[in-house]
Design a protein around this motif. Structure first.
Motif, PDB file in Angstrom:
ATOM      1  N   ALA A  15       7.724  11.336 -12.880  1.00 44.74           N
ATOM      2  CA  ALA A  15       8.738  11.779 -13.843  1.00 44.74           C
ATOM      3  C   ALA A  15       9.660  12.823 -13.221  1.00 44.74           C
ATOM      4  N   ALA A  16       9.093  13.738 -12.446  1.00 44.25           N
ATOM      5  CA  ALA A  16       9.903  14.772 -11.789  1.00 44.25           C
ATOM      6  C   ALA A  16      10.874  14.140 -10.800  1.00 44.25           C
ATOM      7  N   ARG A  17      10.396  13.208 -10.003  1.00 41.33           N
ATOM      8  CA  ARG A  17      11.259  12.528  -9.026  1.00 41.33           C
ATOM      9  C   ARG A  17      12.415  11.823  -9.730  1.00 41.33           C
ATOM     10  N   ILE A  18      12.099  11.096 -10.798  1.00 42.79           N
ATOM     11  CA  ILE A  18      13.127  10.375 -11.554  1.00 42.79           C
ATOM     12  C   ILE A  18      14.140  11.355 -12.144  1.00 42.79           C
ATOM     13  N   ALA A  19      13.645  12.443 -12.717  1.00 43.18           N
ATOM     14  CA  ALA A  19      14.520  13.443 -13.347  1.00 43.18           C
ATOM     15  C   ALA A  19      15.469  14.065 -12.330  1.00 43.18           C
ATOM     16  N   VAL A  20      14.930  14.519 -11.216  1.00 45.28           N
ATOM     17  CA  VAL A  20      15.749  15.192 -10.206  1.00 45.28           C
ATOM     18  C   VAL A  20      16.764  14.217  -9.606  1.00 45.28           C
ATOM     19  N   GLU A  21      16.340  13.004  -9.315  1.00 44.41           N
ATOM     20  CA  GLU A  21      17.278  12.007  -8.772  1.00 44.41           C
ATOM     21  C   GLU A  21      18.385  11.701  -9.772  1.00 44.41           C
ATOM     22  N   ALA A  22      18.042  11.570 -11.035  1.00 43.70           N
ATOM     23  CA  ALA A  22      19.051  11.259 -12.057  1.00 43.70           C
ATOM     24  C   ALA A  22      20.068  12.384 -12.186  1.00 43.70           C
ATOM     25  N   VAL A  23      19.589  13.615 -12.187  1.00 43.77           N
ATOM     26  CA  VAL A  23      20.505  14.752 -12.311  1.00 43.77           C
ATOM     27  C   VAL A  23      21.377  14.874 -11.063  1.00 43.77           C
ATOM     28  N   ARG A  24      20.787  14.715  -9.898  1.00 40.77           N
ATOM     29  CA  ARG A  24      21.577  14.806  -8.662  1.00 40.77           C
ATOM     30  C   ARG A  24      22.644  13.721  -8.576  1.00 40.77           C
ATOM     31  N   ALA A  25      22.377  12.553  -9.117  1.00 36.79           N
ATOM     32  CA  ALA A  25      23.318  11.440  -9.044  1.00 36.79           C
ATOM     33  C   ALA A  25      24.365  11.465 -10.159  1.00 36.79           C
ATOM     34  N   ALA A  26      24.150  12.280 -11.166  1.00 40.09           N
ATOM     35  CA  ALA A  26      25.041  12.287 -12.333  1.00 40.09           C
ATOM     36  C   ALA A  26      26.399  12.885 -11.984  1.00 40.09           C
ATOM     37  N   ARG A  27      27.415  12.279 -12.521  1.00 41.81           N
ATOM     38  CA  ARG A  27      28.763  12.841 -12.443  1.00 41.81           C
ATOM     39  C   ARG A  27      28.961  13.630 -13.722  1.00 41.81           C
ATOM     40  N   THR A  28      28.909  14.944 -13.598  1.00 42.67           N
ATOM     41  CA  THR A  28      28.934  15.799 -14.773  1.00 42.67           C
ATOM     42  C   THR A  28      29.674  17.094 -14.472  1.00 42.67           C
ATOM     43  N   ALA A  29      30.220  17.690 -15.512  1.00 44.02           N
ATOM     44  CA  ALA A  29      30.856  19.001 -15.399  1.00 44.02           C
ATOM     45  C   ALA A  29      29.855  20.122 -15.676  1.00 44.02           C
ATOM     46  N   VAL A  30      28.627  19.766 -16.020  1.00 41.40           N
ATOM     47  CA  VAL A  30      27.594  20.776 -16.248  1.00 41.40           C
ATOM     48  C   VAL A  30      27.385  21.551 -14.937  1.00 41.40           C
ATOM     49  N   GLU A  31      27.425  22.860 -15.033  1.00 39.41           N
ATOM     50  CA  GLU A  31      27.313  23.704 -13.847  1.00 39.41           C
ATOM     51  C   GLU A  31      25.869  23.985 -13.455  1.00 39.41           C
ATOM     52  N   GLU A  32      25.001  24.144 -14.454  1.00 42.17           N
ATOM     53  CA  GLU A  32      23.584  24.399 -14.163  1.00 42.17           C
ATOM     54  C   GLU A  32      22.698  23.519 -15.025  1.00 42.17           C
ATOM     55  N   VAL A  33      21.815  22.802 -14.365  1.00 39.82           N
ATOM     56  CA  VAL A  33      20.727  22.109 -15.034  1.00 39.82           C
ATOM     57  C   VAL A  33      19.476  22.903 -14.719  1.00 39.82           C
ATOM     58  N   ARG A  34      18.817  23.338 -15.766  1.00 39.31           N
ATOM     59  CA  ARG A  34      17.602  24.140 -15.628  1.00 39.31           C
ATOM     60  C   ARG A  34      16.428  23.325 -16.145  1.00 39.31           C
ATOM     61  N   PHE A  35      15.499  23.014 -15.250  1.00 32.74           N
ATOM     62  CA  PHE A  35      14.269  22.366 -15.694  1.00 32.74           C
ATOM     63  C   PHE A  35      13.315  23.474 -16.111  1.00 32.74           C
ATOM     64  N   VAL A  36      12.875  23.425 -17.354  1.00 34.07           N
ATOM     65  CA  VAL A  36      11.978  24.442 -17.899  1.00 34.07           C
ATOM     66  C   VAL A  36      10.612  23.804 -18.048  1.00 34.07           C
ATOM     67  N   LEU A  37       9.686  24.240 -17.205  1.00 35.29           N
ATOM     68  CA  LEU A  37       8.353  23.640 -17.142  1.00 35.29           C
ATOM     69  C   LEU A  37       7.344  24.567 -17.787  1.00 35.29           C
ATOM     70  N   PHE A  38       6.537  23.981 -18.638  1.00 37.81           N
ATOM     71  CA  PHE A  38       5.628  24.773 -19.460  1.00 37.81           C
ATOM     72  C   PHE A  38       4.474  25.370 -18.658  1.00 37.81           C
ATOM     73  N   ASP A  39       3.950  24.634 -17.687  1.00 40.59           N
ATOM     74  CA  ASP A  39       2.777  25.153 -16.972  1.00 40.59           C
ATOM     75  C   ASP A  39       3.019  25.177 -15.461  1.00 40.59           C
ATOM     76  N   ASP A  40       2.100  25.829 -14.775  1.00 43.76           N
ATOM     77  CA  ASP A  40       2.226  26.023 -13.333  1.00 43.76           C
ATOM     78  C   ASP A  40       2.189  24.708 -12.562  1.00 43.76           C
ATOM     79  N   LYS A  41       1.362  23.772 -13.002  1.00 40.93           N
ATOM     80  CA  LYS A  41       1.257  22.495 -12.301  1.00 40.93           C
ATOM     81  C   LYS A  41       2.602  21.754 -12.313  1.00 40.93           C
ATOM     82  N   ALA A  42       3.209  21.674 -13.478  1.00 40.43           N
ATOM     83  CA  ALA A  42       4.517  21.011 -13.584  1.00 40.43           C
ATOM     84  C   ALA A  42       5.562  21.751 -12.756  1.00 40.43           C
TER      85      ALA A  42
END
Length: 169
Positions: free
Chosen positions: A133-160
């Motif tokens: 899921a992390a790989r898919i998420a990061v790849e999708a955000v990196r490939a997105a054409r967006t004007a969003v300046e910051e994408v912040r992944f907020v992970l609930f626990d240390d493992k994530a």
């Protein structure tokens, strides 16, 4: 260019333009991130979700799609609700999970949001393995054409957090 950051903590405590909710298709609240956002954001979010259900989304929000509501009492302007796919060992479609991130960023662009906080969509009760899921998420955000300046992944626990940190750094 979009900056990707990661933090460990509670997504409902983030000060951003938009917080992404890992919603269920009903848009009417649930457990996990969805329940936390509805509880902390207050009744205005649910009221907006009910209006959406009464108008454009009578049958609910489809998997991989996204829609925005008010953020209520959260320290954000909007909540972007997206419905992640349920993981099944055979037949899980990673393109649907990637679509959650793309669609959310498209909605953020429509709203004019410049900072967006994402949870790890589909990794809770929907059972998607964190590393995939992390790989898919990061790849999708990196490939997105967006004007969003910051994408912040907020992970609930240390493992994530550690899984995302290995991909981001």
């Amino acid at each position: 260019m979009t900056t990707i950051t990661i933090v460990q903590g509670d997504i409902t405590r983030q000060s951003v333009d938009a917080i992404v909710n890992a919603a269920n298709s009903s848009l009417l609240g649930g457990g996990g991130v969805d329940g936390a956002i509805h509880r902390r954001g207050g009744p205005a979010i649910l009221a907006d979700c009910r209006r959406l259900r009464a108008s454009h989304y009578g049958k609910g929000l489809a998997t991989g799609r996204a829609v925005a509501t008010t953020a209520g009492e959260l320290d954000a302007r909007w909540v972007i609700h997206t419905v992640g796919p349920v993981y099944q060992a055979s037949g899980s479609d990673p393109s649907l999970l990637a679509s959650c991130y793309r669609a959310s960023l498209e909605v953020a662009d429509e709203l004019g949001a410049r900072t967006v906080a994402f949870p790890a969509v589909s990794t809770g009760v929907y059972g998607w393995p964190m590393a995939d899921a992390a790989r898919i998420a990061v790849e999708a955000v990196r490939a997105a054409r967006t004007a969003v300046e910051e994408v912040r992944f907020v992970l609930f626990d240390d493992k994530a957090y550690q899984v995302f940190a290995e991909l981001i750094h």
